[in-house]
Design a protein around this motif. Structure first.
Motif, PDB file in Angstrom:
ATOM      1  N   ARG A 270       0.829  -1.206   0.000  1.00 50.28           N
ATOM      2  CA  ARG A 270       0.000   0.000   0.000  1.00 50.28           C
ATOM      3  C   ARG A 270       0.861   1.252   0.000  1.00 50.28           C
ATOM      4  O   ARG A 270       0.531   2.248  -0.670  1.00 50.28           O
TER       5      ARG A 270
ATOM      6  N   PHE B 129       1.928   2.216  -3.513  1.00 54.15           N
ATOM      7  CA  PHE B 129       0.878   2.881  -4.285  1.00 54.15           C
ATOM      8  C   PHE B 129       0.627   4.296  -3.771  1.00 54.15           C
ATOM      9  O   PHE B 129       0.392   5.216  -4.556  1.00 54.15           O
ATOM     10  N   TRP B 130       0.672   4.476  -2.448  1.00 53.27           N
ATOM     11  CA  TRP B 130       0.467   5.817  -1.898  1.00 53.27           C
ATOM     12  C   TRP B 130       1.584   6.766  -2.321  1.00 53.27           C
ATOM     13  O   TRP B 130       1.339   7.947  -2.594  1.00 53.27           O
TER      14      TRP B 130
ATOM     15  N   GLU C 109       0.886   7.777  -5.778  1.00 49.63           N
ATOM     16  CA  GLU C 109      -0.294   8.643  -5.779  1.00 49.63           C
ATOM     17  C   GLU C 109       0.082  10.075  -5.383  1.00 49.63           C
ATOM     18  O   GLU C 109      -0.419  11.049  -5.968  1.00 49.63           O
TER      19      GLU C 109
ATOM     20  N   LEU D 178      -6.157   6.094  -6.923  1.00 46.61           N
ATOM     21  CA  LEU D 178      -5.101   5.099  -6.937  1.00 46.61           C
ATOM     22  C   LEU D 178      -4.453   5.023  -8.314  1.00 46.61           C
ATOM     23  O   LEU D 178      -5.160   4.990  -9.330  1.00 46.61           O
TER      24      LEU D 178
ATOM     25  N   TYR E 151      -7.633  -3.363  -4.851  1.00 47.96           N
ATOM     26  CA  TYR E 151      -6.672  -3.386  -5.946  1.00 47.96           C
ATOM     27  C   TYR E 151      -6.993  -4.457  -6.993  1.00 47.96           C
ATOM     28  O   TYR E 151      -6.358  -4.490  -8.045  1.00 47.96           O
TER      29      TYR E 151
END
Length: 597
Positions: A294, A297-298, A301, A309, A368
């Protein structure tokens, strides 16, 4: 004679330090924390703090000495793993469902690899009691002086992993030449110290098993492999903790790459522990890896700043450029970090889905799934991750197993709140069932033929999969799909092994499993094997035992052996199981969650 330029651990112990970073020879040999840094630690105060730290290091040396002699207690691993969570990770809590029945585990069912392998090392010690002390001196000497023999031994263990164990563990992973093949495995291991030590853990264990099966009697090679395994476990945890601390000071691209490497190391470590039969740390490892996934992905982002996302390909683009690109396709020859992230992300998605079937919650990475496992409704595009390329099972089955787990969680939460709508439960279950049956019909259609890989010129010589009509992926997918139908029946109707729907799928799945072209293929279908086995009738039990016993040596098939152990526990309590019993209760009946992958 103490060093004024070496690590602070050696200065504290008043030992000469070889000043090799990030872990010096003394600390590496003793498997203790190596403190390097320009600033003097607060505990080096020539007073009470330094005295307390010295006592702490003595305890660490003593604990590591026990570990090197094959008597590593499970709480040492637990403490180390807890350190991963506190070193920059916020581990998510996950409730494990308590079993509704109380069966005593069999004598060899205690969790953890210590119980199994302490017996192995104890046998070696009795055969030649001086061997452990001799090996300790050998490793300390070689680690400090960096003699060529140690490096050569490491390389041999590593090539053993590349040539034999990686294909053994992941027989379906045969990436195309246009995607870069499996070169990334070697490049990543050679370029990342944590991955190097994690891989040595895997390789040395399997070498010790291989030598134990081929060489009888006391043998220093077997002892050396076992000693090397125990050493690498300690070094691996130290490297992972150090890498977690370094991530915080990295820029965006370095943070993404470093975080993905740590995630890969943790997933690989988990696969190692599952292979050797240790399931106590499954939830810790899985929680840490999910958190890191996570965070990747953050981080992307925050860079693109779109408030949504990023796509999987968007994350890959932030890990560097591919070695080459093909204009007619989205993919190309991934660089080593991109290929590794794709591989470990696929394993993590599967691990998360299978874990959710044993816990009262949906898959934690469910948000996801659409981005990673579907093509967005376009039949002309491939999904970013094709799970059949990694584990031999097509995406639609895993997606529906995740949906069944989510349905199970919804049913239980609404039932506890007194708001369960049976019509809605049946409607949602019917939609899942139609997807499974529709795709099964497609698999059974005569037009379904194995895909031809015109670049697979050398498949005949190095393919790890046995030939069979329709291909191995279609066979494995079919087994998983029938097991998913069994899971759905239990979620909707409860534990009714004698019902027509359950009996039909038990009979079909068992017949499929008995058609396996090679016993070792069961390693890729442990969850279905356990699902159908728990619902089997007494007259069918021996057929499951035969399949499990065919996997030799047993120590290389930890998950399959654990599945049989769970079945045996359920069979003993068959008459006590109520209708509200579920699969999670069966898996956790040994007192802990077993990740059956």
């Amino acid at each position: 004679m103490k060093s004024y330029d070496g690590c602070w651990t050696c200065r504290l112990r008043k030992k000469r330090c070889d000043e090799i970073q990030p872990v010096c020879g003394n600390c590496s040999a003793l498997q203790i924390t190596c403190h390097f840094g320009d600033e003097k630690p607060s505990w080096m105060d020539n007073g009470l703090g330094q005295k307390e730290k010295a006592e702490e290091v003595k305890r660490e040396v003593k604990s590591a000495a026990a570990r090197r002699r094959g008597t590593l207690p499970m709480d040492v691993l637990a403490d180390k793993d807890a350190g991963l969570a506190t070193g920059g990770l916020k581990r998510q809590s996950a409730s494990t469902k308590c079993p509704p029945f109380h069966a005593e585990p069999t004598p060899d069912s205690s969790p953890g690899w210590a119980s199994t392998h302490t017996q192995f090392s104890t046998t070696l010690s009795k055969a030649h009691p001086d061997s452990w002390n001799t090996l300790d001196r050998l490793y300390i000497s070689n680690s400090s002086d960096r003699e060529p023999g140690v490096s050569e031994l490491d390389r041999r263990f590593m090539m053993f992993y590349f040539d034999h164990f990686f294909p053994f563990l992941f027989p379906f992973y045969q990436p195309l030449l246009l995607e870069g093949g499996r070169t990334w495995v070697m490049e990543l291991v050679a370029g990342d110290q944590a991955m190097w030590h994690t891989t040595l853990c895997l390789s040395t264990y399997f070498v010790s098993v291989a030598l134990d099966g081929t060489v009888s009697g006391p043998n220093v090679c077997k002892s050396l492999a076992w000693e090397k395994l125990l050493k690498q476990m300690g070094v691996t945890f130290m490297m992972l903790q150090r890498n977690l601390q370094e991530v915080a000071s990295s820029n965006t691209q370095e943070l993404i790459v470093k975080t993905s490497r740590i995630m890969g190391s943790i997933i690989q470590l988990q696969r190692f522990e599952i292979s050797v039969g240790n399931f106590e740390n499954c939830q810790k490892h899985l929680g840490a890896a999910i958190t890191l996934f996570r965070q990747i992905f953050w981080a992307v982002e925050n860079v693109i700043d779109r408030g949504e996302l990023p796509t999987f390909y968007g994350v890959l683009n932030h890990m560097g450029r591919p070695l080459w690109a093909i204009t007619s396709q989205q993919s190309g020859a991934w660089n080593s970090d991109q290929a590794a992230f794709r591989f470990y992300s696929a394993l993590l998605i599967v691990d998360d889905i299978i874990a959710s079937t044993c816990m009262e919650e949906p898959p934690r990475l469910r948000e996801y799934h659409a981005r990673l496992l579907t093509n967005g409704g376009s039949s002309d595009e491939r999904p970013p991750l094709n799970l059949e390329d990694f584990i031999g099972c097509e995406n639609w089955v895993m997606l529906q197993i995740g949906e069944i787990a989510a349905l199970d969680a919804w049913k239980k939460s609404t039932k506890r709140a007194g708001r369960l709508d049976m019509m809605e439960l049946v409607a949602r279950a019917s939609a899942i069932k139609q997807v499974l049956l529709g795709n099964l019909a497609r698999l059974d259609a005569p037009a379904n033929t194995p895909k031809t890989n015109w670049l697979g010129l050398f498949t005949l010589y190095n393919d790890q999969l046995p030939p069979m009509p329709g291909g191995c992926t279609a066979f494995v997918t079919r087994v998983w799909a029938h097991a998913a139908l069994l899971y759905l029946s239990v979620v909707v109707s409860g534990w009714q092994p004698g019902s027509a729907a359950i009996r039909e799928n038990v009979v079909r799945t068992l017949a499929l499993l008995e058609q396996m072209p090679a016993p070792e293929l069961l390693r890729t279908m442990v969850w279905p094997f356990c699902m159908v086995g728990c619902l089997a009738e007494p007259g069918e039990e021996y057929r499951f035992r035969v399949m499990a016993d065919a996997l030799v040596p047993h120590r290389l098939f930890g998950a399959a052996r654990k599945a049989l152990e769970i079945m045996e526990n359920v069979w003993k309590c068959r008459g006590e199981l109520a209708i509200d019993t579920d699969f999670a209760a069966c898996v956790c009946s040994l007192g802990y969650m077993s990740l059956l992958v």
